[in-house]
Design an enzyme around this catalytic site. Structure first.
Site, PDB file in Angstrom:
ATOM      1  N   GLU A 163      61.766 -38.461 -23.222  1.00  0.00           N
ATOM      2  CA  GLU A 163      62.323 -39.148 -24.377  1.00  0.00           C
ATOM      3  C   GLU A 163      61.567 -40.426 -24.719  1.00  0.00           C
ATOM      4  OE1 GLU A 163      66.244 -39.286 -22.333  1.00  0.00           O
ATOM      5  OE2 GLU A 163      66.108 -41.383 -22.860  1.00  0.00           O
ATOM      6  N   CYS A 184      59.202 -47.211 -27.326  1.00  0.00           N
ATOM      7  CA  CYS A 184      59.343 -47.243 -25.874  1.00  0.00           C
ATOM      8  C   CYS A 184      59.041 -45.827 -25.385  1.00  0.00           C
ATOM      9  CB  CYS A 184      60.780 -47.651 -25.590  1.00  0.00           C
ATOM     10  SG  CYS A 184      61.256 -47.509 -23.901  1.00  0.00           S
ATOM     11  N   CYS A 191      61.897 -39.732 -12.374  1.00  0.00           N
ATOM     12  CA  CYS A 191      61.324 -40.892 -11.695  1.00  0.00           C
ATOM     13  C   CYS A 191      61.673 -40.814 -10.219  1.00  0.00           C
ATOM     14  CB  CYS A 191      61.861 -42.191 -12.281  1.00  0.00           C
ATOM     15  SG  CYS A 191      61.092 -43.645 -11.526  1.00  0.00           S
ATOM     16  N   CYS A 195      66.181 -46.245  -8.732  1.00  0.00           N
ATOM     17  CA  CYS A 195      66.989 -47.459  -8.895  1.00  0.00           C
ATOM     18  C   CYS A 195      68.432 -47.026  -9.147  1.00  0.00           C
ATOM     19  CB  CYS A 195      66.460 -48.313 -10.041  1.00  0.00           C
ATOM     20  SG  CYS A 195      64.740 -48.770  -9.792  1.00  0.00           S
ATOM     21  N   CYS A 198      69.935 -46.536 -12.852  1.00  0.00           N
ATOM     22  CA  CYS A 198      69.094 -45.958 -13.907  1.00  0.00           C
ATOM     23  C   CYS A 198      69.265 -44.453 -14.027  1.00  0.00           C
ATOM     24  CB  CYS A 198      67.630 -46.304 -13.603  1.00  0.00           C
ATOM     25  SG  CYS A 198      66.471 -45.519 -14.724  1.00  0.00           S
ATOM     26  N   GLY A 238      60.315 -42.975 -16.124  1.00  0.00           N
ATOM     27  CA  GLY A 238      59.230 -42.952 -15.142  1.00  0.00           C
ATOM     28  C   GLY A 238      58.656 -44.319 -14.827  1.00  0.00           C
ATOM     29  N   GLU A 239      57.845 -44.336 -13.777  1.00  0.00           N
ATOM     30  CA  GLU A 239      57.213 -45.580 -13.332  1.00  0.00           C
ATOM     31  C   GLU A 239      55.734 -45.518 -13.737  1.00  0.00           C
ATOM     32  OE1 GLU A 239      57.790 -48.672 -11.988  1.00  0.00           O
ATOM     33  OE2 GLU A 239      55.610 -48.724 -12.120  1.00  0.00           O
ATOM     34  N   SER A 270      55.688 -51.817 -18.114  1.00  0.00           N
ATOM     35  CA  SER A 270      56.780 -52.333 -17.285  1.00  0.00           C
ATOM     36  C   SER A 270      56.744 -51.644 -15.933  1.00  0.00           C
ATOM     37  CB  SER A 270      58.108 -52.042 -17.986  1.00  0.00           C
ATOM     38  OG  SER A 270      59.188 -52.366 -17.142  1.00  0.00           O
ATOM     39  N   SER A 293      60.282 -55.491 -13.755  1.00  0.00           N
ATOM     40  CA  SER A 293      61.731 -55.289 -13.684  1.00  0.00           C
ATOM     41  C   SER A 293      62.228 -55.954 -12.410  1.00  0.00           C
ATOM     42  CB  SER A 293      62.045 -53.790 -13.641  1.00  0.00           C
ATOM     43  OG  SER A 293      61.685 -53.211 -14.862  1.00  0.00           O
ATOM     44  N   LEU A 294      62.795 -57.127 -12.543  1.00  0.00           N
ATOM     45  CA  LEU A 294      63.175 -57.890 -11.350  1.00  0.00           C
ATOM     46  C   LEU A 294      64.613 -57.548 -10.931  1.00  0.00           C
ATOM     47  CD1 LEU A 294      61.468 -59.878  -9.711  1.00  0.00           C
ATOM     48  CD2 LEU A 294      62.812 -61.722 -10.715  1.00  0.00           C
ATOM     49  N   HIS A 295      65.551 -57.819 -11.805  1.00  0.00           N
ATOM     50  CA  HIS A 295      66.960 -57.419 -11.622  1.00  0.00           C
ATOM     51  C   HIS A 295      67.652 -57.974 -10.394  1.00  0.00           C
ATOM     52  CE1 HIS A 295      65.543 -54.921 -14.747  1.00  0.00           C
ATOM     53  NE2 HIS A 295      65.368 -53.808 -14.091  1.00  0.00           N
ATOM     54  N   ASN A 369      73.247 -51.227 -19.918  1.00  0.00           N
ATOM     55  CA  ASN A 369      73.700 -50.112 -20.750  1.00  0.00           C
ATOM     56  C   ASN A 369      74.422 -49.112 -19.853  1.00  0.00           C
ATOM     57  OD1 ASN A 369      73.385 -49.367 -23.499  1.00  0.00           O
ATOM     58  ND2 ASN A 369      71.182 -49.695 -23.282  1.00  0.00           N
ATOM     59  N   CYS A 412      66.820 -45.792 -20.734  1.00  0.00           N
ATOM     60  CA  CYS A 412      65.884 -44.709 -20.458  1.00  0.00           C
ATOM     61  C   CYS A 412      66.517 -43.590 -19.643  1.00  0.00           C
ATOM     62  CB  CYS A 412      64.639 -45.245 -19.763  1.00  0.00           C
ATOM     63  SG  CYS A 412      64.923 -45.903 -18.120  1.00  0.00           S
TER      64      CYS A 412
HETATM   65  N1  SAH Z   1      59.949 -47.729 -14.274  1.00  0.00           N
HETATM   66  C1  SAH Z   1      59.620 -48.875 -15.031  1.00  0.00           C
HETATM   67  C2  SAH Z   1      59.650 -48.632 -16.524  1.00  0.00           C
HETATM   68  C3  SAH Z   1      60.758 -47.785 -17.052  1.00  0.00           C
HETATM   69  S1  SAH Z   1      62.379 -48.468 -16.918  1.00  0.00           S
HETATM   70  C4  SAH Z   1      60.504 -50.030 -14.661  1.00  0.00           C
HETATM   71  O1  SAH Z   1      61.458 -49.823 -13.913  1.00  0.00           O
HETATM   72  O2  SAH Z   1      60.196 -51.132 -15.079  1.00  0.00           O
HETATM   73  C5  SAH Z   1      62.354 -49.653 -18.249  1.00  0.00           C
HETATM   74  C6  SAH Z   1      63.391 -50.731 -18.117  1.00  0.00           C
HETATM   75  O3  SAH Z   1      64.712 -50.207 -18.404  1.00  0.00           O
HETATM   76  C7  SAH Z   1      63.469 -51.336 -16.718  1.00  0.00           C
HETATM   77  O4  SAH Z   1      63.500 -52.739 -16.787  1.00  0.00           O
HETATM   78  C8  SAH Z   1      64.738 -50.761 -16.215  1.00  0.00           C
HETATM   79  O5  SAH Z   1      65.246 -51.490 -15.163  1.00  0.00           O
HETATM   80  C9  SAH Z   1      65.607 -50.746 -17.455  1.00  0.00           C
HETATM   81  N2  SAH Z   1      66.816 -49.944 -17.365  1.00  0.00           N
HETATM   82  C10 SAH Z   1      67.006 -48.812 -16.661  1.00  0.00           C
HETATM   83  N3  SAH Z   1      68.272 -48.374 -16.803  1.00  0.00           N
HETATM   84  C11 SAH Z   1      68.899 -49.269 -17.609  1.00  0.00           C
HETATM   85  C12 SAH Z   1      70.227 -49.393 -18.112  1.00  0.00           C
HETATM   86  N4  SAH Z   1      71.134 -48.481 -17.832  1.00  0.00           N
HETATM   87  N5  SAH Z   1      70.519 -50.435 -18.922  1.00  0.00           N
HETATM   88  C13 SAH Z   1      69.561 -51.345 -19.236  1.00  0.00           C
HETATM   89  N6  SAH Z   1      68.300 -51.302 -18.781  1.00  0.00           N
HETATM   90  C14 SAH Z   1      67.972 -50.271 -17.972  1.00  0.00           C
HETATM   91 FE1  SF4 Z   2      62.377 -45.408 -12.226  1.00  0.00          FE
HETATM   92 FE2  SF4 Z   2      62.209 -47.660 -13.672  1.00  0.00          FE
HETATM   93 FE3  SF4 Z   2      64.469 -46.174 -13.665  1.00  0.00          FE
HETATM   94 FE4  SF4 Z   2      63.762 -47.551 -11.481  1.00  0.00          FE
HETATM   95  S1  SF4 Z   2      64.305 -48.397 -13.496  1.00  0.00           S
HETATM   96  S2  SF4 Z   2      64.485 -45.416 -11.517  1.00  0.00           S
HETATM   97  S3  SF4 Z   2      61.540 -47.362 -11.532  1.00  0.00           S
HETATM   98  S4  SF4 Z   2      62.483 -45.559 -14.467  1.00  0.00           S
END
Ligand code: SAH
Ligand code: SF4
Length: 428
Positions: A163, A184, A191, A195, A198, A238-239, A270, A293-295, A369, A412
């Site tokens: 997507e 995006c 992936c 995480c 996600c 994906g990463e 990212s 992506s620190l979080h 989200n 995503c």
């Molecule tokens: N794998 C890479 C890039 C794809 S994820 C990464 O993790 O950076 C892109 C961004 O969307 C990341 O910052 C991820 O943490 C965030 N993301 C994933 N799930 C989400 C959600 N449910 N709500 C908001 N952001 C989210």
């Molecule tokens: Fe993969 Fe990025 Fe989602 Fe983590 S946030 S599972 S690295 S797509």
């Protein structure tokens, strides 16, 4: 169902099944750089043949006899750099300007097959068809939201679903001006990084996307929406840094004047924090932007939600970021999803401020989200603003992103997951 291959003559030279994943005995037949493999599929035996340019997945019904397949692993035309096009053109005894014509057809006129390239001699087009794949991606679903965020679900030639999200002009998103349309895009099917919050990680990892599959998301979204896209963020499924070579090859084509011509500063990658690849990216000459992506601002909080933190802890990641910032002379962005009662405390905000100041970076706060099937939620708007003001009071450049597309599951991996579940329900 068998995909990604074409029936061919026996004798076969290799058999590779999931049940016997030993190194396949493959003999290659090379014609210029086209490669062909002969594979035997056996009845009722799941088979999977993987090559960097080709994926074959299949199972024949029990009553079928053995079937031999000829698998062509030609590179896709949209995975080729300009120098490779020139090389191929001269191998085929055509004048070098043909490479420019092909690139024009692909990236300016947006041809969808070699047959569309009407000013190339017919015999040359036939040779190109033999030498290259020309994969297409199929649009399965388009969802638009009230604020005109559009989400696309695409099907690849092996039936995988990926997507992309088209985000309308938005002030200062990843350093872009407010008149830019951002897409995006995804870099992998699924992936592997898992995480906890996600949707992309929920069903595990299938495979890396090839450069043409990355680029085709942009071309298809422009075609579907009628919009010119001028900002790219690798924040879909994906990463990206785990698919480094394909990512960089795609970026070179996206950036090249003979390709899509989008400036490197309008391309943001990212990562969830693959420290060694962050260093590798620092060595690349292109001035692409990097978002981390620190979080979580401590190993304890980050480790709870991002398994990658066990491999590369915060200090390892931040040292790699220091290196990136010093090589690139540009500001990094930290993405920080705000998840209620997980990472939204004032203490995390203060620690985050320290990290960001050390790197002279900036922060994008993203209200979480909701993902169907996961229990996480976003903090209240007051708590989000409080987190933001702790950062700003400490002199940190921070924005709180109004999540566009919240109403169409824009995070995503969600649309794919939802569609896959619907399809599974229909099949059963
Ligand atoms: N794998 C890479 C890039 C794809 S994820 C990464 O993790 O950076 C892109 C961004 O969307 C990341 O910052 C991820 O943490 C965030 N993301 C994933 N799930 C989400 C959600 N449910 N709500 C908001 N952001 C989210
Ligand atoms: Fe993969 Fe990025 Fe989602 Fe983590 S946030 S599972 S690295 S797509």
């Amino acid at each position: 169902m068998v995909t990604g291959c074409s029936p061919g003559p026996a004798p076969y030279d290799s058999v590779w099944t999931d049940a016997q994943p030993a190194t396949p005995k493959i003999t290659m037949r090379s014609e210029t750089r086209a490669r062909k493999f002969f594979i035997r599929l056996e009845p009722n035996h799941p088979s999977r043949f993987l090559h960097k340019n080709c994926l074959l997945v299949g199972r024949l019904p029990e009553q079928a006899g053995n079937v031999d397949f000829l698998v062509s692993t030609n590179e896709d035309i949209k995975s080729s750099q300009f120098a490779e096009l020139e090389e191929k053109v001269s191998e085929l005894d055509e004048p070098l300007y043909r490479a420019r014509q092909i690139a024009d057809w692909l990236y300016q006129k947006r041809a969808q097959s070699f047959d569309d390239m009407t000013d190339l001699p017919r015999a040359f087009r036939t040779k190109l068809t033999e030498q290259f794949n020309f994969a297409k991606i199929e649009t399965v679903r388009v969802l638009g939201s009230r604020d005109t965020t559009q989400k696309f679900l695409f099907r690849l030639s092996d039936e995988s679903l990926i997507e992309s999200v088209l985000i309308p002009a938005s002030p200062a998103l990843y350093g872009s001006r407010s008149d830019r349309r951002t897409i995006c895009i995804s870099t992998q099917v699924g992936c592997a990084y898992g995480c906890k919050f996600c949707a992309s990680g929920l069903e595990g990892f299938s495979r890396n996307l090839k450069p043409n599959e990355i680029i085709d998301q942009i071309i298809a979204a422009e075609r579907e929406s009628g919009e010119k896209i001028d900002n790219i963020v690798f924040m879909g499924m994906g990463e990206p840094l785990a698919n480094f070579e394909n990512l960089m090859n795609a970026i070179r084509i996206i950036n090249a004047p003979w390709g899509l011509g989008i400036g490197a500063r309008h391309i943001t990658v990212s990562t969830s924090g693959l420290a060694p690849q962050v260093r590798k990216l620092a060595e690349e000459p292109l001035q692409i932007r990097l978002a981390i992506s620190l979080h979580g601002a401590t190993d304890e909080v980050r480790g709870q939600i991002m398994p990658i933190n066990r491999r590369y802890n915060l200090e390892t990641l931040l040292t790699a970021c220091d290196y990136y910032a010093s090589r690139k002379k540009q500001r990094l962005t930290f993405e920080y999803i705000l998840i209620a009662d997980v990472n939204d405390s004032p203490d995390q905000a203060r620690r985050l401020a320290r990290i960001v100041r050390r790197l002279q970076a900036k922060v994008n706060l993203i209200p979480y989200n909701t993902v169907h099937g996961l229990a996480w939620s976003r903090p209240s708007p007051e708590q989000q603003k409080q987190f933001l003001s702790i950062l700003r009071d400490r002199g940190v450049a921070a924005t709180l992103r109004r999540e566009k597309g919240h109403d169409i599951d824009a995070a995503c991996g969600q649309l794919r997951l939802q569609t896959k579940r619907e399809l599974e329900r229909t099949v059963i």
